[in-house]
Design a protein around this motif. Structure first.
Motif, PDB file in Angstrom:
ATOM      1  N   GLY A  29       2.837  -7.513 -10.948  1.00 44.92           N
ATOM      2  CA  GLY A  29       1.473  -7.235 -10.192  1.00 44.92           C
ATOM      3  C   GLY A  29       0.241  -6.961 -11.137  1.00 44.92           C
ATOM      4  O   GLY A  29       0.237  -7.470 -12.044  1.00 44.92           O
ATOM      5  N   GLU A  30      -0.995  -6.567 -10.463  1.00 53.23           N
ATOM      6  CA  GLU A  30      -2.019  -6.240 -10.987  1.00 53.23           C
ATOM      7  C   GLU A  30      -2.595  -4.971 -10.655  1.00 53.23           C
ATOM      8  O   GLU A  30      -2.813  -4.656  -9.416  1.00 53.23           O
ATOM      9  N   ALA A  31      -3.088  -4.117 -11.524  1.00 45.82           N
ATOM     10  CA  ALA A  31      -3.777  -2.855 -11.189  1.00 45.82           C
ATOM     11  C   ALA A  31      -5.012  -3.199 -10.386  1.00 45.82           C
ATOM     12  O   ALA A  31      -5.856  -3.962 -10.492  1.00 45.82           O
ATOM     13  N   CYS A  32      -5.233  -2.255  -9.324  1.00 46.40           N
ATOM     14  CA  CYS A  32      -6.294  -2.367  -8.277  1.00 46.40           C
ATOM     15  C   CYS A  32      -6.850  -1.054  -8.341  1.00 46.40           C
ATOM     16  O   CYS A  32      -7.830  -0.876  -7.320  1.00 46.40           O
ATOM     17  N   GLY A  33      -6.743  -0.024  -8.597  1.00 46.76           N
ATOM     18  CA  GLY A  33      -7.196   1.312  -8.697  1.00 46.76           C
ATOM     19  C   GLY A  33      -6.362   2.212  -9.375  1.00 46.76           C
ATOM     20  O   GLY A  33      -5.288   1.970 -10.043  1.00 46.76           O
ATOM     21  N   ARG A  34      -6.777   3.569  -9.011  1.00 48.95           N
ATOM     22  CA  ARG A  34      -5.868   4.716  -9.238  1.00 48.95           C
ATOM     23  C   ARG A  34      -5.660   5.495  -8.084  1.00 48.95           C
ATOM     24  O   ARG A  34      -6.299   5.845  -7.481  1.00 48.95           O
ATOM     25  N   GLY A  35      -4.763   6.263  -8.441  1.00 51.93           N
ATOM     26  CA  GLY A  35      -4.483   7.144  -7.403  1.00 51.93           C
ATOM     27  C   GLY A  35      -4.486   8.578  -7.613  1.00 51.93           C
ATOM     28  O   GLY A  35      -5.067   8.875  -8.571  1.00 51.93           O
ATOM     29  N   PRO A  36      -3.994   9.716  -6.782  1.00 49.93           N
ATOM     30  CA  PRO A  36      -4.597  11.075  -6.832  1.00 49.93           C
ATOM     31  C   PRO A  36      -3.847  11.470  -7.933  1.00 49.93           C
ATOM     32  O   PRO A  36      -4.572  12.617  -8.492  1.00 49.93           O
ATOM     33  N   ASP A  37      -2.857  11.128  -8.634  1.00 51.62           N
ATOM     34  CA  ASP A  37      -2.434  11.682  -9.794  1.00 51.62           C
ATOM     35  C   ASP A  37      -2.784  10.853 -11.138  1.00 51.62           C
ATOM     36  O   ASP A  37      -2.252  10.923 -12.189  1.00 51.62           O
ATOM     37  N   SER A  82       0.614  -0.991   0.092  1.00 50.58           N
ATOM     38  CA  SER A  82       0.087   0.108   0.236  1.00 50.58           C
ATOM     39  C   SER A  82       0.826   1.240  -0.019  1.00 50.58           C
ATOM     40  O   SER A  82       1.937   1.099   0.619  1.00 50.58           O
ATOM     41  N   SER A  83       0.375   2.270  -0.753  1.00 51.15           N
ATOM     42  CA  SER A  83       0.947   3.622  -0.214  1.00 51.15           C
ATOM     43  C   SER A  83       0.262   4.663   0.418  1.00 51.15           C
ATOM     44  O   SER A  83      -0.748   4.240   0.773  1.00 51.15           O
ATOM     45  N   ARG A  84       0.630   5.823   0.613  1.00 53.30           N
ATOM     46  CA  ARG A  84       0.138   6.737   1.166  1.00 53.30           C
ATOM     47  C   ARG A  84       0.183   7.948   0.264  1.00 53.30           C
ATOM     48  O   ARG A  84       1.241   8.363  -0.319  1.00 53.30           O
ATOM     49  N   GLY A 129      -2.106  12.173   3.220  1.00 52.49           N
ATOM     50  CA  GLY A 129      -1.817  11.269   4.458  1.00 52.49           C
ATOM     51  C   GLY A 129      -2.732   9.961   4.132  1.00 52.49           C
ATOM     52  O   GLY A 129      -2.496   8.883   4.953  1.00 52.49           O
ATOM     53  N   ILE A 130      -3.646   9.908   3.054  1.00 47.29           N
ATOM     54  CA  ILE A 130      -4.587   8.990   3.258  1.00 47.29           C
ATOM     55  C   ILE A 130      -4.114   7.620   2.824  1.00 47.29           C
ATOM     56  O   ILE A 130      -3.096   7.862   1.818  1.00 47.29           O
ATOM     57  N   ALA A 131      -4.257   6.385   3.318  1.00 46.14           N
ATOM     58  CA  ALA A 131      -3.599   5.243   2.818  1.00 46.14           C
ATOM     59  C   ALA A 131      -4.233   4.872   1.398  1.00 46.14           C
ATOM     60  O   ALA A 131      -5.597   4.809   1.609  1.00 46.14           O
ATOM     61  N   LEU A 132      -3.540   4.535   0.630  1.00 46.43           N
ATOM     62  CA  LEU A 132      -4.206   3.946  -0.739  1.00 46.43           C
ATOM     63  C   LEU A 132      -3.906   2.459  -0.563  1.00 46.43           C
ATOM     64  O   LEU A 132      -3.218   1.826  -0.237  1.00 46.43           O
ATOM     65  N   PRO A 133      -5.142   1.858  -1.590  1.00 44.81           N
ATOM     66  CA  PRO A 133      -5.080   0.628  -1.319  1.00 44.81           C
ATOM     67  C   PRO A 133      -4.259  -0.393  -2.392  1.00 44.81           C
ATOM     68  O   PRO A 133      -4.538  -1.552  -2.811  1.00 44.81           O
ATOM     69  N   GLY A 134      -2.902   0.321  -2.752  1.00 40.48           N
ATOM     70  CA  GLY A 134      -2.054  -0.411  -3.579  1.00 40.48           C
ATOM     71  C   GLY A 134      -0.924   0.477  -3.617  1.00 40.48           C
ATOM     72  O   GLY A 134      -0.789   1.508  -3.325  1.00 40.48           O
ATOM     73  N   LEU A 135       0.229  -0.061  -4.413  1.00 43.20           N
ATOM     74  CA  LEU A 135       1.470   0.583  -4.426  1.00 43.20           C
ATOM     75  C   LEU A 135       1.192   1.382  -5.658  1.00 43.20           C
ATOM     76  O   LEU A 135       0.921   1.109  -6.812  1.00 43.20           O
ATOM     77  N   SER A 136       1.466   2.645  -5.493  1.00 39.76           N
ATOM     78  CA  SER A 136       1.765   3.619  -6.410  1.00 39.76           C
ATOM     79  C   SER A 136       2.721   3.314  -7.801  1.00 39.76           C
ATOM     80  O   SER A 136       3.987   3.239  -7.025  1.00 39.76           O
ATOM     81  N   ALA A 137       2.564   3.080  -8.796  1.00 37.16           N
ATOM     82  CA  ALA A 137       3.736   2.580  -9.758  1.00 37.16           C
ATOM     83  C   ALA A 137       3.215   2.931 -11.302  1.00 37.16           C
ATOM     84  O   ALA A 137       2.010   3.391 -11.265  1.00 37.16           O
TER      85      ALA A 137
END
Length: 154
Positions: A97-105, A42-44, A49-57
């Motif tokens: 890995g596999e995509a599980c969502g999108r981050g703020p960017d 997980s990323s932040r 400061g919100i925890a994200l449900p996956g790694l930003s990559a």
């Protein structure tokens, strides 16, 4: 974890990815830190400061619109555009890995199935040289801080 010694090594991986997911490039302290609390990672969001449900990559899979263009240039561009993240203790590494969502960017958030390899400083230097040799003057890092209008500007 192994280290990809040069840009040709990263290109080989992009051209012949292992089965079991997609290839992604992540800049961080590494999988030991990123996967310590959560097996998939997980990323932040640094702004909120919100925890994200996956790694930003960033995906290393070559997009169809790239056509028959150089896979080496594709790999170089993936490294080059985020080289501003290279700081003490932060390095690029490749994961399956596999995509599980999108981050703020709007970047992919990824569940890591398997860390594959670090990317060497030699590969980073070769990527920078290759990209900067291209005739397009508009290529550059995604430097949002440098392009942000001053506070209060309309």
């Amino acid at each position: 974890m192994a280290t990809i010694a040069d840009l040709d090594g990263l290109t080989d991986l992009v051209e012949r990815p292992p089965a079991g997911g997609e290839l992604f490039l992540r800049w961080s302290q590494g999988p030991a830190v990123d996967l310590a609390e959560n097996p998939g990672g997980s990323s932040r969001d640094t702004l909120t400061g919100i925890a994200l449900p996956g790694l930003s990559a960033n995906p290393l899979t070559v997009e169809r619109w790239w056509g028959a263009r150089s896979r080496r240039l594709w790999a170089a561009r993936r490294l080059y555009d985020y080289r501003h993240l290279h700081k003490p203790g932060v390095r690029p590494w490749v994961l399956l890995g596999e995509a599980c969502g999108r981050g703020p960017d709007n970047e992919p958030l990824v569940r890591c199935r398997r860390p594959l390899a670090w990317v060497s400083d030699t590969a980073l230097a070769q990527a920078q040289t290759l990209v900067e040799e291209q005739p397009a003057a508009a290529w550059g890092p995604l430097d949002r801080a440098g392009s942000r209008p001053p506070r209060g500007a309309a």
